[in-house]
Design a protein around this motif. Structure first.
Motif, PDB file in Angstrom:
ATOM      1  N   SER A 120       0.826  -1.200   0.000  1.00  0.00           N
ATOM      2  CA  SER A 120       0.000   0.000   0.000  1.00  0.00           C
ATOM      3  C   SER A 120       0.865   1.256   0.000  1.00  0.00           C
ATOM      4  CB  SER A 120      -0.949   0.012   1.197  1.00  0.00           C
ATOM      5  OG  SER A 120      -0.237   0.054   2.398  1.00  0.00           O
ATOM      6  N   THR A 155      -1.452   9.006   8.578  1.00  0.00           N
ATOM      7  CA  THR A 155      -1.552   7.575   8.865  1.00  0.00           C
ATOM      8  C   THR A 155      -2.949   7.060   8.581  1.00  0.00           C
ATOM      9  OG1 THR A 155       0.102   7.846  10.599  1.00  0.00           O
ATOM     10  CG2 THR A 155      -1.179   5.817  10.633  1.00  0.00           C
ATOM     11  N   ARG A 156      -3.946   7.820   8.958  1.00  0.00           N
ATOM     12  CA  ARG A 156      -5.347   7.440   8.729  1.00  0.00           C
ATOM     13  C   ARG A 156      -5.646   7.361   7.236  1.00  0.00           C
ATOM     14  NH1 ARG A 156      -8.583   4.933  11.793  1.00  0.00           N
ATOM     15  NH2 ARG A 156      -7.639   6.084  13.468  1.00  0.00           N
ATOM     16  N   ARG A 205      -3.476   6.831   4.738  1.00  0.00           N
ATOM     17  CA  ARG A 205      -2.736   5.718   4.124  1.00  0.00           C
ATOM     18  C   ARG A 205      -3.310   4.369   4.514  1.00  0.00           C
ATOM     19  NH1 ARG A 205       1.482   8.812   5.853  1.00  0.00           N
ATOM     20  NH2 ARG A 205       2.027   7.294   7.472  1.00  0.00           N
ATOM     21  N   LYS A 206      -4.050   4.315   5.596  1.00  0.00           N
ATOM     22  CA  LYS A 206      -4.643   3.058   6.029  1.00  0.00           C
ATOM     23  C   LYS A 206      -5.736   2.594   5.064  1.00  0.00           C
ATOM     24  CE  LYS A 206      -6.560   0.950  10.167  1.00  0.00           C
ATOM     25  NZ  LYS A 206      -7.008   1.184  11.548  1.00  0.00           N
ATOM     26  N   TYR A 207      -6.347   3.530   4.343  1.00  0.00           N
ATOM     27  CA  TYR A 207      -7.443   3.206   3.419  1.00  0.00           C
ATOM     28  C   TYR A 207      -7.091   3.674   2.003  1.00  0.00           C
ATOM     29  CZ  TYR A 207      -9.888   2.515   7.791  1.00  0.00           C
ATOM     30  OH  TYR A 207     -10.249   2.073   9.028  1.00  0.00           O
TER      31      TYR A 207
END
Length: 99
Positions: free
Chosen positions: A15, A85-86, A88-90
Protein backbone atom coordinates in the motif's frame (compact mmCIF):
# COMPACT_ATOMS: atom_id res chain seq x y z
CA UNK A 1 8.78 -17.36 31.00
CA UNK A 2 7.68 -17.76 27.40
CA UNK A 3 9.51 -15.61 24.94
CA UNK A 4 7.43 -14.03 22.20
CA UNK A 5 8.73 -13.78 18.70
CA UNK A 6 7.67 -10.91 16.54
CA UNK A 7 7.11 -11.46 12.89
CA UNK A 8 9.65 -9.78 10.67
CA UNK A 9 8.13 -6.77 8.98
CA UNK A 10 8.30 -6.28 5.26
CA UNK A 11 10.58 -3.53 4.13
CA UNK A 12 8.12 -2.04 1.65
CA UNK A 13 4.42 -2.44 2.15
CA UNK A 14 2.41 -2.75 -1.06
CA UNK A 15 0.00 0.00 0.00
CA UNK A 16 2.95 2.34 0.60
CA UNK A 17 4.25 1.67 -2.90
CA UNK A 18 0.76 2.26 -4.29
CA UNK A 19 0.43 5.56 -2.44
CA UNK A 20 3.84 6.70 -3.64
CA UNK A 21 2.62 6.07 -7.20
CA UNK A 22 -0.54 8.04 -6.39
CA UNK A 23 1.54 10.97 -5.16
CA UNK A 24 3.69 10.91 -8.30
CA UNK A 25 0.58 10.81 -10.46
CA UNK A 26 -1.02 13.71 -8.57
CA UNK A 27 2.09 15.83 -8.96
CA UNK A 28 2.25 15.17 -12.71
CA UNK A 29 -1.53 15.36 -13.30
CA UNK A 30 -3.12 17.74 -10.74
CA UNK A 31 -6.58 17.41 -12.28
CA UNK A 32 -6.80 13.91 -10.73
CA UNK A 33 -7.80 15.58 -7.44
CA UNK A 34 -11.35 15.41 -8.81
CA UNK A 35 -11.11 11.59 -8.72
CA UNK A 36 -10.28 11.70 -5.01
CA UNK A 37 -13.12 14.15 -4.36
CA UNK A 38 -15.62 11.92 -6.16
CA UNK A 39 -14.35 8.87 -4.22
CA UNK A 40 -14.88 10.77 -0.96
CA UNK A 41 -18.41 11.72 -2.00
CA UNK A 42 -19.18 8.15 -2.99
CA UNK A 43 -17.87 6.55 0.20
CA UNK A 44 -19.45 9.17 2.42
CA UNK A 45 -22.87 8.07 1.14
CA UNK A 46 -22.20 4.41 2.02
CA UNK A 47 -23.89 3.63 5.32
CA UNK A 48 -22.41 0.25 6.14
CA UNK A 49 -18.69 0.95 6.13
CA UNK A 50 -16.32 0.88 9.07
CA UNK A 51 -16.35 3.89 11.33
CA UNK A 52 -12.62 4.35 10.76
CA UNK A 53 -13.14 4.50 7.01
CA UNK A 54 -15.77 7.20 7.43
CA UNK A 55 -13.34 9.17 9.61
CA UNK A 56 -10.66 8.82 6.91
CA UNK A 57 -13.11 10.20 4.34
CA UNK A 58 -13.79 13.16 6.64
CA UNK A 59 -10.07 13.78 7.09
CA UNK A 60 -9.49 13.62 3.34
CA UNK A 61 -12.29 16.13 2.78
CA UNK A 62 -10.70 18.44 5.36
CA UNK A 63 -7.37 18.23 3.56
CA UNK A 64 -9.01 18.97 0.21
CA UNK A 65 -11.14 21.79 1.61
CA UNK A 66 -8.20 23.95 2.69
CA UNK A 67 -6.91 24.60 -0.83
CA UNK A 68 -5.92 22.84 -4.04
CA UNK A 69 -2.15 23.00 -3.51
CA UNK A 70 -0.91 19.65 -4.84
CA UNK A 71 2.37 19.67 -2.93
CA UNK A 72 0.64 20.32 0.39
CA UNK A 73 -1.93 17.58 -0.26
CA UNK A 74 0.79 15.08 -1.20
CA UNK A 75 2.83 15.98 1.89
CA UNK A 76 -0.24 15.49 4.07
CA UNK A 77 -0.95 12.06 2.54
CA UNK A 78 2.61 10.87 3.15
CA UNK A 79 3.14 12.55 6.54
CA UNK A 80 3.62 10.50 9.69
CA UNK A 81 1.03 12.36 11.75
CA UNK A 82 -2.43 11.11 12.70
CA UNK A 83 -4.20 12.28 9.54
CA UNK A 84 -1.54 10.96 7.17
CA UNK A 85 -1.55 7.57 8.86
CA UNK A 86 -5.35 7.44 8.73
CA UNK A 87 -5.38 8.30 5.01
CA UNK A 88 -2.74 5.72 4.12
CA UNK A 89 -4.64 3.06 6.03
CA UNK A 90 -7.44 3.21 3.42
CA UNK A 91 -5.90 3.32 -0.08
CA UNK A 92 -9.39 2.80 -1.52
CA UNK A 93 -9.81 6.58 -1.26
CA UNK A 94 -7.30 6.93 -4.10
CA UNK A 95 -8.88 4.37 -6.44
CA UNK A 96 -8.72 5.48 -10.07
CA UNK A 97 -5.92 8.03 -9.69
CA UNK A 98 -3.26 5.83 -11.33
CA UNK A 99 -5.33 4.90 -14.38
Amino acid sequence: MIERRNRPRRLRDTSTQYLEQVVLTLRSEPHKISVIKSNCDYYQKQRFLKKGFHRAVEHMQWVLAVDDDIDRICKQIMSDDYIGTRLRKYPLLFKGVNT
